[in-house]
Motif scaffolding. Structure first.
Motif, PDB file in Angstrom:
ATOM      1  N   ALA A 190       0.826  -1.193   0.000  1.00 50.10           N
ATOM      2  CA  ALA A 190       0.000   0.000   0.000  1.00 50.10           C
ATOM      3  C   ALA A 190       0.870   1.257   0.000  1.00 50.10           C
ATOM      4  O   ALA A 190       0.556   2.220  -0.676  1.00 50.10           O
ATOM      5  N   LYS A 191       1.964   1.228   0.742  1.00 53.85           N
ATOM      6  CA  LYS A 191       2.828   2.400   0.783  1.00 53.85           C
ATOM      7  C   LYS A 191       3.492   2.650  -0.562  1.00 53.85           C
ATOM      8  O   LYS A 191       3.955   3.740  -0.834  1.00 53.85           O
ATOM      9  N   ALA A 192       3.540   1.638  -1.407  1.00 51.32           N
ATOM     10  CA  ALA A 192       4.143   1.781  -2.727  1.00 51.32           C
ATOM     11  C   ALA A 192       3.170   2.377  -3.742  1.00 51.32           C
ATOM     12  O   ALA A 192       3.490   2.475  -4.907  1.00 51.32           O
ATOM     13  N   GLY A 193       1.979   2.764  -3.286  1.00 53.05           N
ATOM     14  CA  GLY A 193       1.016   3.396  -4.183  1.00 53.05           C
ATOM     15  C   GLY A 193       0.115   2.427  -4.921  1.00 53.05           C
ATOM     16  O   GLY A 193      -0.432   2.774  -5.963  1.00 53.05           O
ATOM     17  N   GLY A 194      -0.076   1.248  -4.373  1.00 53.34           N
ATOM     18  CA  GLY A 194      -0.863   0.237  -5.064  1.00 53.34           C
ATOM     19  C   GLY A 194      -2.363   0.343  -4.902  1.00 53.34           C
ATOM     20  O   GLY A 194      -3.101  -0.301  -5.648  1.00 53.34           O
ATOM     21  N   ILE A 195      -2.830   1.128  -3.938  1.00 53.50           N
ATOM     22  CA  ILE A 195      -4.273   1.145  -3.682  1.00 53.50           C
ATOM     23  C   ILE A 195      -5.048   1.832  -4.805  1.00 53.50           C
ATOM     24  O   ILE A 195      -6.046   1.293  -5.290  1.00 53.50           O
ATOM     25  N   ALA A 196      -4.626   2.995  -5.247  1.00 48.22           N
ATOM     26  CA  ALA A 196      -5.367   3.715  -6.292  1.00 48.22           C
ATOM     27  C   ALA A 196      -5.496   2.904  -7.579  1.00 48.22           C
ATOM     28  O   ALA A 196      -6.596   2.833  -8.150  1.00 48.22           O
ATOM     29  N   PRO A 197      -4.429   2.249  -8.068  1.00 42.21           N
ATOM     30  CA  PRO A 197      -4.602   1.421  -9.270  1.00 42.21           C
ATOM     31  C   PRO A 197      -5.559   0.244  -9.052  1.00 42.21           C
ATOM     32  O   PRO A 197      -6.306  -0.125  -9.965  1.00 42.21           O
ATOM     33  N   LEU A 198      -5.557  -0.336  -7.850  1.00 43.15           N
ATOM     34  CA  LEU A 198      -6.485  -1.425  -7.563  1.00 43.15           C
ATOM     35  C   LEU A 198      -7.931  -0.932  -7.568  1.00 43.15           C
ATOM     36  O   LEU A 198      -8.827  -1.603  -8.086  1.00 43.15           O
ATOM     37  N   VAL A 199      -8.151   0.240  -6.996  1.00 40.42           N
ATOM     38  CA  VAL A 199      -9.496   0.825  -7.004  1.00 40.42           C
ATOM     39  C   VAL A 199      -9.931   1.094  -8.447  1.00 40.42           C
ATOM     40  O   VAL A 199     -11.068   0.818  -8.823  1.00 40.42           O
ATOM     41  N   ALA A 200      -9.018   1.598  -9.266  1.00 40.41           N
ATOM     42  CA  ALA A 200      -9.339   1.866 -10.672  1.00 40.41           C
ATOM     43  C   ALA A 200      -9.707   0.573 -11.401  1.00 40.41           C
ATOM     44  O   ALA A 200     -10.645   0.554 -12.210  1.00 40.41           O
ATOM     45  N   LEU A 201      -8.986  -0.516 -11.126  1.00 38.47           N
ATOM     46  CA  LEU A 201      -9.308  -1.800 -11.751  1.00 38.47           C
ATOM     47  C   LEU A 201     -10.646  -2.341 -11.258  1.00 38.47           C
ATOM     48  O   LEU A 201     -11.411  -2.912 -12.032  1.00 38.47           O
ATOM     49  N   ALA A 202     -10.919  -2.176  -9.960  1.00 43.76           N
ATOM     50  CA  ALA A 202     -12.206  -2.626  -9.416  1.00 43.76           C
ATOM     51  C   ALA A 202     -13.362  -1.881 -10.082  1.00 43.76           C
ATOM     52  O   ALA A 202     -14.435  -2.430 -10.284  1.00 43.76           O
ATOM     53  N   ARG A 203     -13.108  -0.637 -10.436  1.00 45.49           N
ATOM     54  CA  ARG A 203     -14.141   0.204 -11.052  1.00 45.49           C
ATOM     55  C   ARG A 203     -14.278  -0.071 -12.542  1.00 45.49           C
ATOM     56  O   ARG A 203     -15.389  -0.135 -13.060  1.00 45.49           O
ATOM     57  N   GLY A 204     -13.159  -0.228 -13.254  1.00 45.68           N
ATOM     58  CA  GLY A 204     -13.252  -0.241 -14.700  1.00 45.68           C
ATOM     59  C   GLY A 204     -12.412  -1.260 -15.426  1.00 45.68           C
ATOM     60  O   GLY A 204     -12.232  -1.139 -16.631  1.00 45.68           O
ATOM     61  N   GLY A 205     -11.901  -2.255 -14.723  1.00 48.91           N
ATOM     62  CA  GLY A 205     -11.104  -3.278 -15.392  1.00 48.91           C
ATOM     63  C   GLY A 205     -11.963  -4.312 -16.090  1.00 48.91           C
ATOM     64  O   GLY A 205     -13.183  -4.206 -16.135  1.00 48.91           O
ATOM     65  N   THR A 206     -11.299  -5.335 -16.619  1.00 48.37           N
ATOM     66  CA  THR A 206     -12.019  -6.465 -17.185  1.00 48.37           C
ATOM     67  C   THR A 206     -12.682  -7.224 -16.035  1.00 48.37           C
ATOM     68  O   THR A 206     -12.414  -6.958 -14.865  1.00 48.37           O
ATOM     69  N   GLU A 207     -13.513  -8.185 -16.370  1.00 47.85           N
ATOM     70  CA  GLU A 207     -14.190  -8.950 -15.315  1.00 47.85           C
ATOM     71  C   GLU A 207     -13.169  -9.617 -14.392  1.00 47.85           C
ATOM     72  O   GLU A 207     -13.317  -9.580 -13.172  1.00 47.85           O
ATOM     73  N   LYS A 208     -12.131 -10.213 -14.951  1.00 47.06           N
ATOM     74  CA  LYS A 208     -11.100 -10.876 -14.137  1.00 47.06           C
ATOM     75  C   LYS A 208     -10.316  -9.853 -13.325  1.00 47.06           C
ATOM     76  O   LYS A 208      -9.968 -10.103 -12.179  1.00 47.06           O
ATOM     77  N   GLN A 209     -10.006  -8.703 -13.928  1.00 44.49           N
ATOM     78  CA  GLN A 209      -9.275  -7.657 -13.207  1.00 44.49           C
ATOM     79  C   GLN A 209     -10.092  -7.121 -12.036  1.00 44.49           C
ATOM     80  O   GLN A 209      -9.538  -6.866 -10.967  1.00 44.49           O
ATOM     81  N   LYS A 210     -11.383  -6.959 -12.231  1.00 41.88           N
ATOM     82  CA  LYS A 210     -12.245  -6.480 -11.143  1.00 41.88           C
ATOM     83  C   LYS A 210     -12.209  -7.448  -9.975  1.00 41.88           C
ATOM     84  O   LYS A 210     -12.070  -7.041  -8.815  1.00 41.88           O
ATOM     85  N   GLU A 211     -12.317  -8.742 -10.268  1.00 44.93           N
ATOM     86  CA  GLU A 211     -12.300  -9.741  -9.209  1.00 44.93           C
ATOM     87  C   GLU A 211     -10.943  -9.775  -8.511  1.00 44.93           C
ATOM     88  O   GLU A 211     -10.869  -9.825  -7.281  1.00 44.93           O
ATOM     89  N   ALA A 212      -9.861  -9.739  -9.284  1.00 45.54           N
ATOM     90  CA  ALA A 212      -8.521  -9.777  -8.701  1.00 45.54           C
ATOM     91  C   ALA A 212      -8.248  -8.527  -7.863  1.00 45.54           C
ATOM     92  O   ALA A 212      -7.645  -8.610  -6.791  1.00 45.54           O
ATOM     93  N   ALA A 213      -8.705  -7.378  -8.339  1.00 49.53           N
ATOM     94  CA  ALA A 213      -8.512  -6.137  -7.585  1.00 49.53           C
ATOM     95  C   ALA A 213      -9.282  -6.188  -6.272  1.00 49.53           C
ATOM     96  O   ALA A 213      -8.756  -5.812  -5.218  1.00 49.53           O
ATOM     97  N   ALA A 214     -10.520  -6.673  -6.318  1.00 50.34           N
ATOM     98  CA  ALA A 214     -11.307  -6.790  -5.091  1.00 50.34           C
ATOM     99  C   ALA A 214     -10.642  -7.762  -4.120  1.00 50.34           C
ATOM    100  O   ALA A 214     -10.608  -7.517  -2.915  1.00 50.34           O
TER     101      ALA A 214
END
Length: 103
Positions: A1-25
């Motif tokens: 999280a300190k490396a800045g990983g949360i914002a990209p994960l939130v973006a994937l949860a919002r607008g990624g592919t179906e697999k990306q959304k699940e993996a991000a969640a």
């Protein structure tokens, strides 16, 4: 999280592919076990896409999103934010009718 990983994960949860959304969640489930990350995920706008996945996602997305929301709810401010984002109804709906993992 300190490396800045949360914002990209939130973006994937919002607008990624179906697999990306699940993996991000799924990643957010694990990150949300930490109190500092609970705040960071909420600040990054992570609650709304997780509520959307819990309500409208695939079974896998619903399971991971529900887990992330449960972990986020250990923070009192997040409980309010989850309720304001409409997160209670989808979580309640998953309890009796979801898969074993969703429950």
């Amino acid at each position: 999280a300190k490396a800045g990983g949360i914002a990209p994960l939130v973006a994937l949860a919002r607008g990624g592919t179906e697999k990306q959304k699940e993996a991000a969640a799924a990643a957010l489930v694990n990150l949300a076990r930490n109190a500092d990350n609970q705040v960071a995920i909420a600040r990054a706008g992570g609650i709304a896409p997780l509520v959307a996945l819990a309500r409208d996602g695939t079974d896998g997305q619903k399971e991971e999103a529900a887990g992330a929301l449960v972990n986020l709810a250990f923070n009192a401010d997040n409980k309010v934010a989850i309720a304001k984002a409409g997160g209670i109804a989808p979580l309640v709906a998953l309890a009796p009718g979801g898969t074993d993992g969703e429950k």
